[in-house]
Structure formats: structure tokens, C-alpha cells
Design a protein around this motif. Structure first.
Motif, PDB file in Angstrom:
ATOM      1  N   ILE A 281       0.838  -1.202   0.000  1.00 52.21           N
ATOM      2  CA  ILE A 281       0.000   0.000   0.000  1.00 52.21           C
ATOM      3  C   ILE A 281       0.873   1.252   0.000  1.00 52.21           C
ATOM      4  CG2 ILE A 281      -1.640   1.353   1.377  1.00 52.21           C
ATOM      5  CD1 ILE A 281      -2.825  -1.345   2.318  1.00 52.21           C
ATOM      6  N   ALA A 282       1.876   1.295   0.854  1.00 49.95           N
ATOM      7  CA  ALA A 282       2.740   2.476   0.947  1.00 49.95           C
ATOM      8  C   ALA A 282       3.465   2.756  -0.372  1.00 49.95           C
ATOM      9  CB  ALA A 282       3.743   2.297   2.081  1.00 49.95           C
ATOM     10  N   HIS A 283       3.929   1.685  -1.024  1.00 52.98           N
ATOM     11  CA  HIS A 283       4.696   1.854  -2.261  1.00 52.98           C
ATOM     12  C   HIS A 283       3.828   2.292  -3.440  1.00 52.98           C
ATOM     13  CE1 HIS A 283       7.927  -1.062  -0.529  1.00 52.98           C
ATOM     14  NE2 HIS A 283       8.131   0.194  -0.168  1.00 52.98           N
ATOM     15  N   ALA A 284       2.515   2.245  -3.284  1.00 54.05           N
ATOM     16  CA  ALA A 284       1.611   2.677  -4.356  1.00 54.05           C
ATOM     17  C   ALA A 284       1.508   4.199  -4.428  1.00 54.05           C
ATOM     18  CB  ALA A 284       0.225   2.075  -4.145  1.00 54.05           C
ATOM     19  N   PHE A 285       2.077   4.894  -3.441  1.00 56.02           N
ATOM     20  CA  PHE A 285       1.999   6.355  -3.392  1.00 56.02           C
ATOM     21  C   PHE A 285       3.404   6.936  -3.226  1.00 56.02           C
ATOM     22  CE2 PHE A 285      -1.858   4.574  -1.608  1.00 56.02           C
ATOM     23  CZ  PHE A 285      -2.877   5.259  -2.270  1.00 56.02           C
ATOM     24  N   ASP A 286       3.739   7.897  -4.064  1.00 59.40           N
ATOM     25  CA  ASP A 286       5.064   8.521  -3.977  1.00 59.40           C
ATOM     26  C   ASP A 286       5.235   9.341  -2.703  1.00 59.40           C
ATOM     27  OD1 ASP A 286       5.774   7.457  -6.421  1.00 59.40           O
ATOM     28  OD2 ASP A 286       5.114   9.225  -7.552  1.00 59.40           O
ATOM     29  N   SER A 287       4.140   9.819  -2.151  1.00 61.23           N
ATOM     30  CA  SER A 287       4.219  10.760  -1.032  1.00 61.23           C
ATOM     31  C   SER A 287       3.890  10.119   0.321  1.00 61.23           C
ATOM     32  CB  SER A 287       3.266  11.937  -1.268  1.00 61.23           C
ATOM     33  OG  SER A 287       1.939  11.461  -1.444  1.00 61.23           O
ATOM     34  N   VAL A 288       3.962   8.787   0.397  1.00 62.32           N
ATOM     35  CA  VAL A 288       3.588   8.087   1.628  1.00 62.32           C
ATOM     36  C   VAL A 288       4.789   7.318   2.180  1.00 62.32           C
ATOM     37  CG1 VAL A 288       2.134   6.262   2.620  1.00 62.32           C
ATOM     38  CG2 VAL A 288       1.159   7.897   0.994  1.00 62.32           C
ATOM     39  N   GLU A 289       5.046   7.493   3.483  1.00 63.09           N
ATOM     40  CA  GLU A 289       6.086   6.744   4.184  1.00 63.09           C
ATOM     41  C   GLU A 289       5.433   5.839   5.233  1.00 63.09           C
ATOM     42  OE1 GLU A 289       9.885   8.956   5.261  1.00 63.09           O
ATOM     43  OE2 GLU A 289       8.465  10.619   5.002  1.00 63.09           O
ATOM     44  N   LEU A 290       5.908   4.612   5.303  1.00 62.25           N
ATOM     45  CA  LEU A 290       5.382   3.645   6.267  1.00 62.25           C
ATOM     46  C   LEU A 290       6.454   3.262   7.279  1.00 62.25           C
ATOM     47  CD1 LEU A 290       3.380   1.444   7.346  1.00 62.25           C
ATOM     48  CD2 LEU A 290       4.324  -0.071   5.575  1.00 62.25           C
ATOM     49  N   THR A 291       6.066   3.239   8.543  1.00 62.98           N
ATOM     50  CA  THR A 291       6.917   2.717   9.606  1.00 62.98           C
ATOM     51  C   THR A 291       6.138   1.654  10.368  1.00 62.98           C
ATOM     52  OG1 THR A 291       8.047   4.840   9.889  1.00 62.98           O
ATOM     53  CG2 THR A 291       8.235   3.247  11.684  1.00 62.98           C
ATOM     54  N   THR A 292       6.719   0.471  10.521  1.00 59.99           N
ATOM     55  CA  THR A 292       6.107  -0.569  11.346  1.00 59.99           C
ATOM     56  C   THR A 292       7.060  -0.904  12.487  1.00 59.99           C
ATOM     57  OG1 THR A 292       7.009  -2.342   9.949  1.00 59.99           O
ATOM     58  CG2 THR A 292       4.768  -1.579   9.460  1.00 59.99           C
ATOM     59  N   VAL A 293       6.489  -1.162  13.646  1.00 59.90           N
ATOM     60  CA  VAL A 293       7.274  -1.519  14.822  1.00 59.90           C
ATOM     61  C   VAL A 293       6.747  -2.838  15.376  1.00 59.90           C
ATOM     62  CG1 VAL A 293       7.991  -0.868  17.147  1.00 59.90           C
ATOM     63  CG2 VAL A 293       7.713   0.898  15.391  1.00 59.90           C
ATOM     64  N   LYS A 294       7.619  -3.830  15.418  1.00 65.91           N
ATOM     65  CA  LYS A 294       7.240  -5.123  15.978  1.00 65.91           C
ATOM     66  C   LYS A 294       7.398  -5.086  17.491  1.00 65.91           C
ATOM     67  CE  LYS A 294       8.057  -8.256  12.115  1.00 65.91           C
ATOM     68  NZ  LYS A 294       8.756  -9.476  11.672  1.00 65.91           N
ATOM     69  N   ARG A 295       6.344  -5.501  18.171  1.00 64.23           N
ATOM     70  CA  ARG A 295       6.395  -5.556  19.620  1.00 64.23           C
ATOM     71  C   ARG A 295       6.333  -7.029  20.047  1.00 64.23           C
ATOM     72  NH1 ARG A 295       2.343  -1.576  22.268  1.00 64.23           N
ATOM     73  NH2 ARG A 295       3.881  -1.591  23.967  1.00 64.23           N
ATOM     74  N   SER A 296       5.440  -7.383  20.937  1.00 67.85           N
ATOM     75  CA  SER A 296       5.435  -8.746  21.482  1.00 67.85           C
ATOM     76  C   SER A 296       5.066  -9.782  20.430  1.00 67.85           C
ATOM     77  CB  SER A 296       4.431  -8.838  22.630  1.00 67.85           C
ATOM     78  OG  SER A 296       4.741  -7.924  23.651  1.00 67.85           O
ATOM     79  N   PRO A 297       5.808 -10.887  20.368  1.00 62.45           N
ATOM     80  CA  PRO A 297       5.421 -11.998  19.498  1.00 62.45           C
ATOM     81  C   PRO A 297       4.178 -12.706  20.063  1.00 62.45           C
ATOM     82  CG  PRO A 297       7.735 -12.143  20.157  1.00 62.45           C
ATOM     83  CD  PRO A 297       7.090 -11.141  21.043  1.00 62.45           C
ATOM     84  N   ALA A 298       3.567 -13.549  19.264  1.00 66.79           N
ATOM     85  CA  ALA A 298       2.431 -14.348  19.734  1.00 66.79           C
ATOM     86  C   ALA A 298       2.899 -15.352  20.791  1.00 66.79           C
ATOM     87  CB  ALA A 298       1.787 -15.086  18.567  1.00 66.79           C
ATOM     88  N   VAL A 299       2.004 -15.645  21.725  1.00 74.34           N
ATOM     89  CA  VAL A 299       2.272 -16.700  22.710  1.00 74.34           C
ATOM     90  C   VAL A 299       1.761 -18.008  22.120  1.00 74.34           C
ATOM     91  CG1 VAL A 299       1.806 -17.583  25.016  1.00 74.34           C
ATOM     92  CG2 VAL A 299       2.099 -15.120  24.649  1.00 74.34           C
ATOM     93  N   ILE A 300       2.677 -18.923  21.835  1.00 75.94           N
ATOM     94  CA  ILE A 300       2.318 -20.181  21.186  1.00 75.94           C
ATOM     95  C   ILE A 300       2.744 -21.329  22.086  1.00 75.94           C
ATOM     96  CG2 ILE A 300       2.623 -21.641  19.153  1.00 75.94           C
ATOM     97  CD1 ILE A 300       3.159 -19.086  17.553  1.00 75.94           C
ATOM     98  N   ASN A 301       1.779 -22.066  22.593  1.00 79.24           N
ATOM     99  CA  ASN A 301       2.069 -23.182  23.471  1.00 79.24           C
ATOM    100  C   ASN A 301       2.687 -24.335  22.696  1.00 79.24           C
ATOM    101  OD1 ASN A 301       1.205 -21.921  25.797  1.00 79.24           O
ATOM    102  ND2 ASN A 301      -0.866 -22.744  25.693  1.00 79.24           N
ATOM    103  N   HIS A 302       3.675 -24.934  23.296  1.00 80.93           N
ATOM    104  CA  HIS A 302       4.464 -25.967  22.637  1.00 80.93           C
ATOM    105  C   HIS A 302       3.738 -27.314  22.670  1.00 80.93           C
ATOM    106  CE1 HIS A 302       7.936 -28.381  21.507  1.00 80.93           C
ATOM    107  NE2 HIS A 302       8.591 -27.266  21.254  1.00 80.93           N
TER     108      HIS A 302
END
Length: 389
Positions: A281-302
Motif C-alpha cells: 500500500i505504501a509503495h503505491a503512493f510517492d508521497s507516503v512513508e510507512l513505519t512498522t514496529v514489531k512488539r510482542s510476538p504471539a504466545v504459542i504453546n508448545h
């Protein structure tokens, strides 16, 4: 055997009173993330009074190393409990209600910390074969505590298992949720900055209004789920939570509009695919910048620990119940899931006739008995793991 009789068998009346006093003291004096100084000291004092001396401070967290009786046994087994409170004004009316204005244990971390102290008592009475590491973790509410503990270098690179849990008033005291697979979601944030050129609202031709671009970005975000099949759609939530401009007046076209929100995912693969679509989506617009920040991963029981269910039910007196639905909220225990074989429980926290109260509400509280139920479950898990591994 009921969980009440199991508790009476495991803890003396004096020990139950001590645990109740500890829980009420922690609840009465709640502390926010990274400020758990008094809470930390209360835990250290309790643990040392039980007879455990190998205590290490990590920021406002605490590690308690309990040696195993069998030097050749694999280990350690880590058990984690968090201890921070929330910036909420308490309205429970409890006799041990928070004395700190605008701060309360609205998520049950006072009970989680007490549960580990109760486990310390059991491990003193019945020494484990494997070494056990009690991990009192700060700052779960800011999703920074687990990573802080891991980055400290004080945790072992490998472990036999890492156990944790959370109180839940959807279930009654004595109910324990066991669920194989994802039990809570990862948490990521996104920010789209849509650039334009400011000008007078009466002469829009002299500038470049970023709001129409932002509207198109928002529209595309709302259709991201269309790119996934029906089963995959149940594994993530994408929510736009803020949309702001830097306009200083109603007659000024802004130079930028910012769209922000959160992504919750139950699968690492789905998590990456959603973030990939945001980049498209961000790359479809010349004037748009995207920042994503990864926080906590999913809790997955073993899956390795799934066989514990039947044994827990028969040996600890608790009632094993199914998870009503995965929690799309996050829990920074997920950082441990990336590192160790983990199992995360949900512990019933209300009396039978009481009503459900969601966490993070001014009226939320968990029954103190939940702490000793959790301790009993953790202890039984340690025993089961000793026999099976």
C-alpha cells in the motif's frame, strides 16, 4: 480431590495467611512498569524468608535460582510471573484497595507474583529434581519487561520449559485453560505519513492536500483482509486507531496526515504477510512513508507439553477447560515462546456466583485463591516434566 483440598494439603493455614497478606500488600501499593521498587523488595523479603538465598536483581525484576536434587537432570524449568500495575484509578471497594491515586492492579499481576511466591514454598517443601528458575518480571504492560530480562544475559540460553499464566474472570477459581497452539496474539504498530504541501484552504490549488491520499490509504487498509482466505482472516486483526493532521487552523490545508494503528496476529507467517501488504500500500503512493514496529510476538504453546492436561486434571484437582477463543490482545510472554518450549495457562479468577469483569477496568480484581491454584498447577507441571523428560 478438589483443588480446595489440594491447597489445604499443600499449604498450612499460616502459609495461606502469609500469601494473602503478600497479595494484599502488593495490591495496596501498586507500581507502574519499571517502577516496581517496593514490589520487588516485598518479593525478595518473602522469598528469603522461605529459605531461598540465590536471588538476583535485574532492573526491577527478580530471578530466584532453585537447585535441582538430581545433578544429571536436564533443566532449568523457568516459571514466570509479572508484577507491574496500570495507570487506572481503582474502584473495586476492596479493603486492600490501592492507596496510590491513578494506579492499580487492574490485570492481576499482584496475583501472578504471589503465585510464584507460593510456588517457592512448595519447592522448599518438596525439592525438585530439575533446577527451577522463578522469574519475577517487570513491565509486562509496556511489553518491554520480557525483552529486558532476556537482554540482561541473566537467563539461560536453553531451558526444559518456560511456564506462565494469566488470571481470567471468564472462568471460576479452580478452572484452568490448557490450549495447544496460539493463545494470544503478537502486537505490532504501523504509521503511514502522507505528505502534502500546506496552503490556505480558500486556495487549494496553491498546495497539495494530503487528506485525500490518507483517505485512500485508509480505504485500502480496511480491505487487506480480503487478500486472505476465511481461516486466515481469523488469525489476525488490523485496526486503524488514529488519523491526524498537522493543520494549525480550520482554514489551513495541512502538509501531512498521519494514519496509525495496530496489527494483532496469531501466526508468525500471517504476521509477516500482513506487514508485507502494508508495504505494498505504501509503495503505491510517492508521497507516503510507512513505519512498522514489531512488539510482542504471539504466545504459542508448545505441542511437547500438551500431554500434561490429563495428568494435571487428575493430580491437582483443577478442572481443565477449553479456551473459548484465542486472545487477540498481546502478552510479552511471547518473547519467551521464541526462545524456549513454553506453556501459558489461563487461571479462573472469580467465585461461582460472581460476574465477569474484563481486565484493565477500574473494578477488576482476581480472587486470592487463584494464586495458590496457579502455584499448584506450576508445581504439578514441574513434577510431570521430571517424569517425562
Amino acid at each position: 480431590m478438589t483443588f480446595e483440598s489440594q491447597i489445604s494439603k499443600s499449604f498450612s493455614i499460616e502459609e495461606q495467611i502469609q500469601l494473602t497478606n503478600l497479595r494484599e500488600s502488593i495490591h495496596r501499593e501498586p507500581e507502574l512498569s519499571h517502577k516496581e521498587f517496593k514490589t520487588k523488595q516485598k518479593i525478595i523479603d518473602f522469598i528469603k524468608a522461605v529459605g531461598w538465598d540465590d536471588v538476583t536483581s535485574v532492573d526491577t525484576g527478580v530471578l530466584v535460582s532453585i537447585p535441582g536434587s538430581n545433578p544429571s537432570a536436564k533443566g532449568p524449568i523457568i516459571v514466570r510471573g509479572d508484577m507491574d500495575a496500570l495507570p487506572i484509578q481503582e474502584a473495586t471497594g476492596l479493603p486492600y484497595e490501592s492507596i496510590h491515586k491513578g494506579c492499580m492492579h487492574a490485570c492481576g499481576h499482584d496475583v501472578h507474583a504471589t503465585a510464584l511466591c507460593a510456588l517457592a514454598i512448595l519447592l522448599k517443601k518438596y525439592p525438585p529434581q530439575h533446577s527451577v528458575l522463578l522469574l519475577f518480571q517487570p513491565a509486562e504492560e509496556t511489553a518491554t519487561g520480557a525483552k529486558l530480562m532476556i537482554d540482561s544475559g541473566k537467563l539461560p540460553p536453553t531451558a526444559l520449559a518456560c511456564l506462565g499464566g494469566h488470571v481470567d474472570r471468564r472462568y471460576v477459581v479452580g478452572d484452568v485453560v490448557l490450549h495447544d497452539g496460539a493463545i494470544s496474539a503478537s502486537s505490532d504498530t504501523f504509521s503511514f505519513v502522507c505528505h502534502g504541501q500546506s496552503c490556505h484552504a480558500a486556495r487549494p490549488n496553491e498546495g497539495n492536500n494530503p487528506i485525500p491520499i490518507a483517505t485512500e490509504v485508509a480505504s485500502r487498509l480496511l480491505t487487506v483482509s480480503d487478500l486472505f482466505d476465511d481461516s486466515e482472516k481469523q488469525a489476525f486483526v488490523l485496526s486503524i486507531t488514529q488519523m491526524n493532521t498537522n493543520s494549525t487552523a480550520i482554514n489551513v490545508i495541512p502538509s501531512q496526515t498521519v494514519i496509525e494503528g495496530t496489527i494483532r496476529s496469531l501466526s508468525p507467517e500471517i504476521r509477516e504477510r500482513v506487514i508485507q501488504q502494508l508495504n505494498v500500500i505504501a509503495h503505491a503512493f510517492d508521497s507516503v512513508e510507512l513505519t512498522t514496529v514489531k512488539r510482542s510476538p504471539a504466545v504459542i504453546n508448545h505441542a511437547l507439553l500438551a500431554s500434561m492436561a490429563n495428568q494435571l486434571s487428575s493430580q491437582s484437582g483443577v478442572t481443565i477447560v477449553p479456551l473459548s477463543s484465542p486472545n487477540m490482545a498481546s502478552e510479552d510472554f511471547g518473547y519467551y515462546s521464541e526462545r524456549y518450549p513454553t506453556w501459558f495457562f489461563r487461571f479462573g479468577a472469580r467465585k461461582v456466583m460472581d460476574v465477569f469483569i474484563p481486565a484493565h477496568q477500574p473494578t477488576f480484581f482476581a480472587e486470592t485463591e487463584t494464586a495458590v491454584v496457579a502455584a499448584q498447577v506450576f508445581f504439578k507441571c514441574i513434577e510431570i516434566l521430571e517424569k517425562e523428560v
